[in-house]
Design an enzyme around this catalytic site. Sequence first.
Site, PDB file in Angstrom:
ATOM      1  N   GLU A 148       0.829  -1.201   0.000  1.00  0.00           N
ATOM      2  CA  GLU A 148       0.000   0.000   0.000  1.00  0.00           C
ATOM      3  C   GLU A 148       0.868   1.258   0.000  1.00  0.00           C
ATOM      4  O   GLU A 148       1.848   1.357   0.738  1.00  0.00           O
ATOM      5  CB  GLU A 148      -0.937   0.021   1.199  1.00  0.00           C
ATOM      6  N   GLU A 154       2.336   8.762   7.659  1.00  0.00           N
ATOM      7  CA  GLU A 154       2.366   7.373   8.094  1.00  0.00           C
ATOM      8  C   GLU A 154       3.598   6.615   7.614  1.00  0.00           C
ATOM      9  O   GLU A 154       3.965   5.601   8.188  1.00  0.00           O
ATOM     10  CB  GLU A 154       1.104   6.640   7.610  1.00  0.00           C
ATOM     11  N   ASP A 181      -4.802   3.978  -2.490  1.00  0.00           N
ATOM     12  CA  ASP A 181      -5.918   4.304  -1.610  1.00  0.00           C
ATOM     13  C   ASP A 181      -6.265   5.776  -1.810  1.00  0.00           C
ATOM     14  O   ASP A 181      -5.389   6.645  -1.724  1.00  0.00           O
ATOM     15  CB  ASP A 181      -5.496   4.023  -0.162  1.00  0.00           C
ATOM     16  N   THR A 182      -7.543   6.071  -2.069  1.00  0.00           N
ATOM     17  CA  THR A 182      -7.929   7.444  -2.354  1.00  0.00           C
ATOM     18  C   THR A 182      -7.661   8.375  -1.172  1.00  0.00           C
ATOM     19  O   THR A 182      -7.350   9.554  -1.366  1.00  0.00           O
ATOM     20  CB  THR A 182      -9.416   7.540  -2.741  1.00  0.00           C
ATOM     21  N   HIS A 184      -5.143   8.353   0.922  1.00  0.00           N
ATOM     22  CA  HIS A 184      -3.735   8.747   0.892  1.00  0.00           C
ATOM     23  C   HIS A 184      -3.412   9.557  -0.362  1.00  0.00           C
ATOM     24  O   HIS A 184      -2.637  10.520  -0.302  1.00  0.00           O
ATOM     25  CB  HIS A 184      -2.849   7.503   0.965  1.00  0.00           C
ATOM     26  N   ARG A 213     -12.593   9.514   6.749  1.00  0.00           N
ATOM     27  CA  ARG A 213     -12.561   8.105   7.131  1.00  0.00           C
ATOM     28  C   ARG A 213     -13.947   7.525   7.384  1.00  0.00           C
ATOM     29  O   ARG A 213     -14.080   6.450   7.965  1.00  0.00           O
ATOM     30  CB  ARG A 213     -11.697   7.891   8.386  1.00  0.00           C
ATOM     31  N   GLU A 242     -12.657   1.080   2.597  1.00  0.00           N
ATOM     32  CA  GLU A 242     -12.060   1.213   3.924  1.00  0.00           C
ATOM     33  C   GLU A 242     -12.619   2.444   4.625  1.00  0.00           C
ATOM     34  O   GLU A 242     -12.789   3.499   4.015  1.00  0.00           O
ATOM     35  CB  GLU A 242     -10.543   1.314   3.825  1.00  0.00           C
TER      36      GLU A 242
END
Length: 299
Positions: A148, A154, A181-182, A184, A213, A242
Amino acid sequence: MDLDLSCHLSIITGETDRAGLAPILGGLREMGYRRAVLAPMDEGATDAAALRAVFVEAGIAPITMCGQGPGADVSSSDAAERAAGAATLRASVDFAVRVGADQINGVPYGLFGRPVHPLAPAAFERSAREVGVVADYAADHGVQLTFEVLNRYEEAAINTAAQAMEYVSASGSDNLGIHLDTFHMAIEEADMNEAIRHALPHLRYLELGQSGRGLLSTGSLDIPGVVAAALDDGYGGRIGVEAFSRPLLARGVADMLSIWRSPFQDGLEVAADAVRVIRKGWAESGPGRRARRLSRAGA
């Protein structure tokens, strides 16, 4: 809508026992999900056979996670630490096989956590070579290893699709997949759709997460637009969902991910909302419009 959808179970629960998982997996299958992502777990202490059985009974496939830890880091300059990191990843592949997963997501390239300095180019190269070998090992066992791409808060190693493509090239493996991941990408990419196009040759997992989120239908990101553009550009791989809410996560996990709020209380509603949002994007895409025309013609 013939899409390979996957839901991260951390949206709904942290449980892995049969009684807790069975109704959740059944509900996801009814919504149209084909897969569910398990949270990181103690693989050695997990009854893989029992976990596999509950997925089989629900008619849905698992995706597992992998990572690195202190003393086991494939980016380390210490050979023993790199070897321990590679061994940890191979053990995750073996666990995936036992539980019936054909894909592993996660952060195989180094330690997860708020970075304090850039990753040295030599560490990038070391990590890529080690992970490439494990990706080939995984492919030999029928498992797709992906990594990922995370935001700068992060992880320091890989923050953009361009860096991800460089990492795959440095790995020397044709079997290593990219996971975008959209959530990020909204932080790191100047053009999210262009980033997806750039990664397409090795993109194996496109994950949809909103700015806060929470539900995909609420937030600053145009998730239907991302889905439509990806499909129009030829993406035919798996699409994941997610979201995180503090009451539904173990406290340590919530703290690690900086999940301080509770954007939702019902994870199954988040999963159902996501299907509706993805369907809207699919309907706006060229493949979706063609499917609807063919459906009307055959009616």
